[in-house]
Design a protein around this motif. Structure first.
Motif, PDB file in Angstrom:
ATOM      1  N   LYS A  41       0.821  -1.286  -0.137  1.00 48.18           N
ATOM      2  CA  LYS A  41      -0.093   0.020   0.013  1.00 48.18           C
ATOM      3  C   LYS A  41       0.793   1.321  -0.006  1.00 48.18           C
ATOM      4  N   LYS A  42       2.063   1.140   1.010  1.00 53.45           N
ATOM      5  CA  LYS A  42       2.718   2.424   0.843  1.00 53.45           C
ATOM      6  C   LYS A  42       3.294   2.636  -0.571  1.00 53.45           C
ATOM      7  N   LEU A  43       3.846   1.356  -1.265  1.00 53.61           N
ATOM      8  CA  LEU A  43       4.711   1.551  -2.425  1.00 53.61           C
ATOM      9  C   LEU A  43       3.583   1.847  -3.425  1.00 53.61           C
ATOM     10  N   LEU A  44       2.286   1.508  -3.474  1.00 54.52           N
ATOM     11  CA  LEU A  44       1.684   1.971  -4.309  1.00 54.52           C
ATOM     12  C   LEU A  44       1.209   3.590  -4.312  1.00 54.52           C
ATOM     13  N   ALA A  45       1.282   4.190  -2.953  1.00 52.46           N
ATOM     14  CA  ALA A  45       0.770   5.073  -2.809  1.00 52.46           C
ATOM     15  C   ALA A  45       1.956   6.202  -3.247  1.00 52.46           C
ATOM     16  N   PHE A  46       3.195   5.750  -2.949  1.00 52.08           N
ATOM     17  CA  PHE A  46       4.604   6.412  -3.439  1.00 52.08           C
ATOM     18  C   PHE A  46       4.508   6.449  -4.928  1.00 52.08           C
ATOM     19  N   MET A  47       4.186   5.458  -5.520  1.00 48.95           N
ATOM     20  CA  MET A  47       4.190   5.524  -6.960  1.00 48.95           C
ATOM     21  C   MET A  47       2.816   6.166  -7.812  1.00 48.95           C
ATOM     22  N   GLY A  48       2.051   6.721  -6.726  1.00 50.44           N
ATOM     23  CA  GLY A  48       1.129   7.640  -7.288  1.00 50.44           C
ATOM     24  C   GLY A  48       1.717   8.681  -8.025  1.00 50.44           C
ATOM     25  N   ALA A  49       2.834   8.973  -7.843  1.00 54.46           N
ATOM     26  CA  ALA A  49       3.634  10.234  -8.442  1.00 54.46           C
ATOM     27  C   ALA A  49       3.789   9.985  -9.868  1.00 54.46           C
ATOM     28  N   PHE A  50       3.876   8.705 -10.315  1.00 52.27           N
ATOM     29  CA  PHE A  50       3.950   8.031 -11.653  1.00 52.27           C
ATOM     30  C   PHE A  50       2.764   7.802 -12.615  1.00 52.27           C
ATOM     31  N   LYS A  51       1.506   8.179 -12.104  1.00 55.04           N
ATOM     32  CA  LYS A  51       0.606   7.796 -12.537  1.00 55.04           C
ATOM     33  C   LYS A  51       0.032   7.880 -14.073  1.00 55.04           C
ATOM     34  N   VAL A  52       0.770   9.034 -14.779  1.00 54.37           N
ATOM     35  CA  VAL A  52       0.608   9.199 -16.180  1.00 54.37           C
ATOM     36  C   VAL A  52       1.340   8.235 -16.831  1.00 54.37           C
ATOM     37  N   SER A  53       2.623   7.895 -16.252  1.00 53.12           N
ATOM     38  CA  SER A  53       3.503   6.940 -16.705  1.00 53.12           C
ATOM     39  C   SER A  53       3.236   5.625 -16.839  1.00 53.12           C
ATOM     40  N   LEU A  54       2.444   5.355 -15.505  1.00 52.42           N
ATOM     41  CA  LEU A  54       1.845   3.934 -15.380  1.00 52.42           C
ATOM     42  C   LEU A  54       0.826   3.376 -16.290  1.00 52.42           C
ATOM     43  N   VAL A  55       0.086   4.471 -16.678  1.00 52.23           N
ATOM     44  CA  VAL A  55      -1.266   4.242 -17.667  1.00 52.23           C
ATOM     45  C   VAL A  55      -0.691   4.013 -18.755  1.00 52.23           C
ATOM     46  N   VAL A  56       0.429   4.978 -19.187  1.00 54.50           N
ATOM     47  CA  VAL A  56       1.122   4.805 -20.724  1.00 54.50           C
ATOM     48  C   VAL A  56       1.774   3.165 -20.479  1.00 54.50           C
ATOM     49  N   LEU A  57       2.469   3.009 -19.499  1.00 52.29           N
ATOM     50  CA  LEU A  57       3.027   1.575 -19.440  1.00 52.29           C
ATOM     51  C   LEU A  57       1.915   0.442 -19.829  1.00 52.29           C
ATOM     52  N   SER A 119       6.391  -3.064 -27.220  1.00 51.90           N
ATOM     53  CA  SER A 119       6.993  -3.582 -26.110  1.00 51.90           C
ATOM     54  C   SER A 119       8.435  -2.596 -25.735  1.00 51.90           C
ATOM     55  N   PHE A 120       8.716  -1.763 -26.937  1.00 43.93           N
ATOM     56  CA  PHE A 120       9.994  -0.729 -26.628  1.00 43.93           C
ATOM     57  C   PHE A 120       9.327   0.321 -25.932  1.00 43.93           C
ATOM     58  N   VAL A 121       8.330   0.797 -26.092  1.00 40.68           N
ATOM     59  CA  VAL A 121       7.886   2.037 -25.509  1.00 40.68           C
ATOM     60  C   VAL A 121       7.625   1.545 -23.848  1.00 40.68           C
ATOM     61  N   GLN A 122       6.896   0.359 -23.674  1.00 49.59           N
ATOM     62  CA  GLN A 122       6.843  -0.246 -22.492  1.00 49.59           C
ATOM     63  C   GLN A 122       7.978  -0.424 -21.663  1.00 49.59           C
ATOM     64  N   GLY A 123       8.998  -0.911 -22.279  1.00 50.42           N
ATOM     65  CA  GLY A 123      10.225  -1.198 -21.595  1.00 50.42           C
ATOM     66  C   GLY A 123      10.932   0.138 -21.200  1.00 50.42           C
ATOM     67  N   TRP A 124      10.847   1.219 -21.982  1.00 48.08           N
ATOM     68  CA  TRP A 124      11.276   2.601 -21.758  1.00 48.08           C
ATOM     69  C   TRP A 124      10.787   3.182 -20.617  1.00 48.08           C
ATOM     70  N   GLN A 125       9.328   3.127 -20.625  1.00 47.57           N
ATOM     71  CA  GLN A 125       8.452   3.620 -19.491  1.00 47.57           C
ATOM     72  C   GLN A 125       8.785   2.987 -18.048  1.00 47.57           C
ATOM     73  N   MET A 126       8.921   1.645 -18.079  1.00 49.66           N
ATOM     74  CA  MET A 126       9.229   0.650 -16.941  1.00 49.66           C
ATOM     75  C   MET A 126      10.574   1.274 -16.426  1.00 49.66           C
ATOM     76  N   THR A 127      11.487   1.305 -17.289  1.00 46.57           N
ATOM     77  CA  THR A 127      12.964   1.720 -16.955  1.00 46.57           C
ATOM     78  C   THR A 127      13.015   2.927 -16.305  1.00 46.57           C
ATOM     79  N   HIS A 128      12.259   4.098 -16.842  1.00 43.94           N
ATOM     80  CA  HIS A 128      12.006   5.359 -16.443  1.00 43.94           C
ATOM     81  C   HIS A 128      11.684   5.449 -14.869  1.00 43.94           C
ATOM     82  N   ILE A 129      10.730   4.685 -14.951  1.00 46.45           N
ATOM     83  CA  ILE A 129       9.730   4.801 -13.737  1.00 46.45           C
ATOM     84  C   ILE A 129      10.511   4.126 -12.558  1.00 46.45           C
TER      85      ILE A 129
END
Length: 658
Positions: A41-57, A119-129
């Motif tokens: 839960k804490k990790l998901l709350a922290f990851m909230g800062a990357f909402k847009v990137s996560l949606v794209v991912l 898959s390339f875009v997905q990998g790039w986004q995940m690496t960034h996050i």
């Protein structure tokens, strides 16, 4: 706290684990978090800062998987077209439609190219996050360190703290990179593959689904047996890292006492345990893929047999059988990946739990008073409009604190009570008044509480009872930064960082010019030895400052205090590591440095405190005697006994020689 207080007070302090107790800990697969749900839960709350990137991912991960799943179905039509064309040619009723086959192959190629792009875009986004997450966490940990109380570091080993900012953050980032992507793609693959198989043939799909419980049983058996060995591997890894750290830092002592063989034997024993747990955990973990391949091959056989029977009956085409076999492979693979992802998620949660545990640790209280002075303002107030009077061209102190127009500060200890364990007080009832500009010496046997009093004065700890006042203000009504900005400090245990001598001295005042740095070194009698070193002030001090002597290190820390130019001084055995001749020269510099400033001197070598305005003799946390050097000698009590034990024989020998 100095070593002399540490040993005497060990029984009254929380247990402290050294490197052998912790060691650098790298999170290993199989280690579980104590609170998996809470940590996630804490990790998901922290990851909230990357909402847009996560949606794209997620969008691109799903798209990549869908296009990959559709590919075999489209390709199967080419197989069917070739089979039927060959059959027609043999029967003499037609031939292969290469145009149709070419179109199908081009469509299949386009699908796989689109899948690869997604898959390339997905990998790039995940690496960034993941890397941005590591960056932010390291930044927060570094900031957190400055806000933690001193007690935290006395209860926690250095290796454990370093492990959180290095191993655990890296593990979290790597697990996040692997786990999230794998979880999404595997889940989508399973759903998509099942849907495609059902669209081809429902009975064959049911046969394949029978693989799932068999796979789950195999995964459960392997994981249950490997978990305990992974935990043992983690424990043994921490122990061996602790031994390496301990032996490396104390290699000179090991060689001096000839204990090389004993240390090697100790290392061999721990290394043997690590080897046993590591090969068992890795072997059992490695059984996962062969076991899943066996189940997958059984699925292939079942599909081939049932598909052949259905093809004879005309219920399914050859191309569909080929596609179905490919889907069987695509079905068993994500099941294996999900089993591995469960380990990765546990590993990620364990690492995240340690990181968040550190970030959530109790901090030093914030600024309690509305009128508390900001650190820079406090520092400026302590220094006056100009910093310590070190003229660029002079070789000594140009002027003292009194001459610069500053107001010395009074300090009052009002029935101070303190204990590292509240039930076992170290300081029981300490009261003393220090007039502005006085030099106060704290003396006493080992464990009397001298260094503890200094730590209370600096607000490294807060008193349990009574009060400490500076300039009439309770220091608890001041921010910690404001309190510490009043003091320059020279400790018995010198601390220098990797960098030039000039940079180490300038640490006392970062905006000091080169000329001021050099003048401060001259005032501390460090200039002579610095000029003899290769590179002089620009010589690089190594990581543990072993390329200069202990006495030279002490001189540099004194020069740093000179440059800091604070209105109060704390000298904890500041001349303990220098020879007698250098001690006399430093004492002259200290006399100038302390003039017009309230100073606290802790000393075992009583020759350094003869000129103190007030000497406080401590024992078991209480003042047993106080007065000047002459008064205490005349009293003939504890101080006289300490003094005579150090100097009676030396003075008798000196008189005989004269």
């Amino acid at each position: 706290m100095s070593a002399r207080d540490t040993h005497a007070q060990a029984s009254s302090r929380p247990p402290r684990r050294g490197p052998m107790g912790h060691g650098p800990r790298a999170m290993m697969p199989g280690e579980k978090a104590a609170d998996f749900k809470g940590t996630m839960k804490k990790l998901l709350a922290f990851m909230g800062a990357f909402k847009v990137s996560l949606v794209v991912l997620l969008v691109f991960a799903v798209a990549s998987t869908v296009f990959t799943i559709v590919g075999p179905k489209v390709l199967s039509t080419a197989t069917t077209e070739l089979f039927e064309g060959i059959a027609a040619k043999v029967a003499g009723t037609g031939g292969i439609d290469f145009g149709a086959v070419g179109t199908i192959l081009a469509t299949t190629l386009a699908l796989y190219c689109i899948s690869a792009a997604c898959s390339f875009v997905q990998g790039w986004q995940m690496t960034h996050i993941s890397q941005k997450t590591c960056y932010i966490l390291r930044q927060r940990i570094a900031e957190k360190i400055d806000r933690l109380p001193m007690g935290y570091f006395e209860r926690t080993s250095t290796g454990d703290v370093l492990s959180r900012i290095t191993n655990d953050v890296d593990t979290l980032g790597q697990s996040l990179n692997q786990g999230v992507t794998q979880l999404v793609t595997s889940a989508v693959t399973i759903v998509g593959v099942v849907a495609m198989m059902l669209s081809i043939n429902a009975p064959m799909t049911l046969i394949v689904l029978l693989i799932v419980p068999v796979s789950l049983v195999l995964v459960r058996v392997v994981v249950s047996h490997s978990q305990k060995h992974f935990r043992a591997q983690q424990k043994n890894l921490g122990a061996i890292n602790g031994q390496v750290e301990e032996t490396f830092s104390g290699h000179a002592v090991v060689h001096a006492f000839g204990r090389e063989e004993q240390m090697l034997e100790k290392f061999r024993a721990t290394n043997e345990k690590l080897y046993e747990s590591a090969w068992k955990s890795q072997f059992l973990s490695g059984l996962m893929m062969p076991a899943m391949n066996l189940v997958g091959n059984l699925g292939y056989v079942a599909v081939a047999v049932s598909g052949a029977a259905l093809a004879i009956q005309g219920a399914i085409t050859v191309g569909d059988i080929q596609a179905f076999i490919q889907y069987v492979k695509n079905f068993t693979q994500p099941i294996t990946q999900l089993a591995q992802v469960s380990n990765v998620l546990q590993q990620m949660a364990a690492a995240a739990e340690r990181v968040f545990e550190f970030l959530d640790a109790d901090e030093e209280d914030a600024v309690p008073a509305a009128d508390a002075v900001a650190p820079k303002q406090a520092c400026d107030a302590a220094s006056g409009t100009s910093h310590f009077g070190v003229d660029a061209g002079s070789s000594a102190l140009a002027r003292s604190g009194a001459e610069s127009g500053e107001s010395p500060m009074s300090v009052e200890f009002d029935h101070v009570r303190f204990g590292y364990d509240p039930d076992s007080p170290v300081i029981k009832d300490f009261s003393a008044k220090v007039a502005p500009g006085q030099t106060v010496a704290l003396v006493g046997p080992t464990g009397a509480g001298k260094t503890t009093m200094v730590k209370l004065l600096m607000r490294f700890y807060d008193v349990d009872g009574g009060a400490i006042r500076i300039g009439g203000r309770d220091i608890r009504d001041m921010s910690r930064d404001e309190v510490r900005a009043q003091f320059a400090m020279v400790l018995q245990d010198t601390w220098l960082f990797k960098g030039t001598i000039r940079e180490n001295i300038r640490y006392g005042r970062l905006d000091a010019t080169d000329a001021e740095v050099e003048a401060a070194a001259k005032a501390a009698f460090a200039d002579h030895f610095i000029s003899t070193l290769p590179g002089g002030y620009d010589m690089e001090i190594n990581e543990d400052a072993s390329n200069i002597s202990q006495g030279q290190r002490q001189l540099l820390t004194i020069a740093r205090a000179v440059l800091a130019d604070r209105r109060m001084l704390i000298l904890d055995e500041a001349t303990s590591s220098v020879d007698t001749r250098t001690e006399e020269r430093i004492q002259m510099a200290m006399d100038n440095l302390m003039r017009g400033r309230t100073s606290f001197v802790i000393a075992h070598r009583l020759s350094t405190i003869r000129n103190a305005d007030l000497i406080l003799v401590l024992n078991h946390g209480d003042i047993v005697e106080q007065g000047t050097h002459a008064q205490l000698l005349e009293l003939g009590g504890a101080y006289a006994e300490l003094y005579n034990s150090q100097f009676a024989d030396a003075e008798a020998t000196d008189c005989a020689e004269r």
